[in-house]
Design a protein around this motif. Structure first.
Motif, mmCIF file in Angstrom:
data_model
loop_
_atom_site.group_PDB
_atom_site.id
_atom_site.type_symbol
_atom_site.label_atom_id
_atom_site.label_comp_id
_atom_site.label_asym_id
_atom_site.label_seq_id
_atom_site.Cartn_x
_atom_site.Cartn_y
_atom_site.Cartn_z
ATOM 1 N N PRO A 194 0.555 -13.536 3.827
ATOM 2 C CA PRO A 194 1.810 -12.863 3.471
ATOM 3 C C PRO A 194 2.921 -13.078 4.506
ATOM 4 N N PHE A 195 2.792 -14.090 5.339
ATOM 5 C CA PHE A 195 3.800 -14.379 6.354
ATOM 6 C C PHE A 195 4.770 -15.430 5.827
ATOM 7 N N PRO A 196 6.019 -15.368 6.224
ATOM 8 C CA PRO A 196 7.006 -16.345 5.739
ATOM 9 C C PRO A 196 6.968 -17.658 6.532
ATOM 10 N N VAL A 197 5.782 -18.263 6.598
ATOM 11 C CA VAL A 197 5.623 -19.514 7.346
ATOM 12 C C VAL A 197 4.728 -20.478 6.572
ATOM 13 N N THR A 198 4.764 -21.726 6.995
ATOM 14 C CA THR A 198 3.860 -22.746 6.505
ATOM 15 C C THR A 198 3.350 -23.534 7.712
ATOM 16 N N ASN A 199 2.306 -24.299 7.518
ATOM 17 C CA ASN A 199 1.721 -25.118 8.595
ATOM 18 C C ASN A 199 1.347 -24.293 9.829
ATOM 19 N N TYR A 200 0.776 -23.120 9.608
ATOM 20 C CA TYR A 200 0.398 -22.250 10.727
ATOM 21 C C TYR A 200 -0.902 -22.745 11.352
ATOM 22 N N PHE A 201 -0.875 -22.912 12.656
ATOM 23 C CA PHE A 201 -2.054 -23.310 13.432
ATOM 24 C C PHE A 201 -2.037 -22.524 14.729
ATOM 25 N N SER A 202 -3.158 -21.925 15.089
ATOM 26 C CA SER A 202 -3.207 -21.072 16.272
ATOM 27 C C SER A 202 -4.456 -21.357 17.100
ATOM 28 N N THR A 203 -4.347 -21.098 18.398
ATOM 29 C CA THR A 203 -5.464 -21.306 19.325
ATOM 30 C C THR A 203 -5.577 -20.110 20.273
ATOM 31 N N LEU A 204 -6.811 -19.670 20.470
ATOM 32 C CA LEU A 204 -7.138 -18.671 21.490
ATOM 33 C C LEU A 204 -7.960 -19.371 22.557
ATOM 34 N N LYS A 205 -7.533 -19.230 23.814
ATOM 35 C CA LYS A 205 -8.277 -19.800 24.941
ATOM 36 C C LYS A 205 -8.632 -18.670 25.899
ATOM 37 N N VAL A 206 -9.844 -18.724 26.436
ATOM 38 C CA VAL A 206 -10.291 -17.736 27.413
ATOM 39 C C VAL A 206 -10.619 -18.480 28.699
ATOM 40 N N LYS A 207 -9.984 -18.048 29.778
ATOM 41 C CA LYS A 207 -10.169 -18.681 31.081
ATOM 42 C C LYS A 207 -10.719 -17.639 32.055
ATOM 43 N N SER A 208 -11.816 -17.966 32.702
ATOM 44 C CA SER A 208 -12.406 -17.065 33.688
ATOM 45 C C SER A 208 -11.554 -17.063 34.956
ATOM 46 N N ILE A 209 -11.180 -15.874 35.407
ATOM 47 C CA ILE A 209 -10.430 -15.717 36.657
ATOM 48 C C ILE A 209 -11.413 -15.465 37.807
ATOM 49 N N ASN A 210 -12.342 -14.558 37.575
ATOM 50 C CA ASN A 210 -13.432 -14.282 38.512
ATOM 51 C C ASN A 210 -14.582 -13.671 37.714
ATOM 52 N N SER A 211 -15.587 -13.145 38.367
ATOM 53 C CA SER A 211 -16.768 -12.652 37.652
ATOM 54 C C SER A 211 -16.482 -11.438 36.767
ATOM 55 N N GLU A 212 -15.364 -10.780 36.979
ATOM 56 C CA GLU A 212 -15.040 -9.576 36.209
ATOM 57 C C GLU A 212 -13.757 -9.684 35.394
ATOM 58 N N THR A 213 -13.027 -10.777 35.516
ATOM 59 C CA THR A 213 -11.720 -10.881 34.876
ATOM 60 C C THR A 213 -11.563 -12.220 34.167
ATOM 61 N N SER A 214 -10.976 -12.144 32.985
ATOM 62 C CA SER A 214 -10.655 -13.357 32.233
ATOM 63 C C SER A 214 -9.210 -13.274 31.760
ATOM 64 N N GLU A 215 -8.635 -14.420 31.500
ATOM 65 C CA GLU A 215 -7.286 -14.504 30.947
ATOM 66 C C GLU A 215 -7.409 -15.064 29.533
ATOM 67 N N VAL A 216 -6.749 -14.408 28.579
ATOM 68 C CA VAL A 216 -6.749 -14.880 27.195
ATOM 69 C C VAL A 216 -5.351 -15.379 26.871
ATOM 70 N N ILE A 217 -5.287 -16.592 26.354
ATOM 71 C CA ILE A 217 -4.012 -17.195 25.950
ATOM 72 C C ILE A 217 -4.088 -17.434 24.448
ATOM 73 N N TRP A 218 -3.140 -16.860 23.716
ATOM 74 C CA TRP A 218 -3.104 -16.998 22.261
ATOM 75 C C TRP A 218 -1.771 -17.644 21.913
ATOM 76 N N SER A 219 -1.824 -18.800 21.323
ATOM 77 C CA SER A 219 -0.601 -19.511 20.970
ATOM 78 C C SER A 219 -0.676 -19.992 19.531
ATOM 79 N N GLY A 220 0.476 -20.264 18.965
ATOM 80 C CA GLY A 220 0.507 -20.730 17.587
ATOM 81 C C GLY A 220 1.716 -21.598 17.321
#
Length: 68
Positions: free
Chosen positions: A9-35
């Protein structure tokens, strides 16, 4: 993790998205979500960017709440 939305129901076409998870240390991660997408004639670039910014922000907050 990457995915495409073929019909939504979004007003877009050709939608493509990626979620990446990068470990920062043993207790922390960074999540990057782009589209990428092309707005349909019924919406401007800025309107669709604001829509997905809110969707991504809400999704990332939900991940943070779940894993905190």
């Amino acid at each position: 993790y990457s995915y495409s939305i073929l019909e939504a129901p979004f007003p877009v076409t050709n939608y493509f998205s990626t979620l990446k998870v990068k470990s920062i240390n043993s207790e922390t991660s960074e999540v990057i979500w782009s589209g990428s997408f092309l707005p349909l004639d019924s919406a401007t670039d800025s309107e669709v960017e604001a829509l997905f910014f809110q969707i991504y922000s809400d999704g990332l907050e939900a991940l943070k709440a779940h894993f905190s």
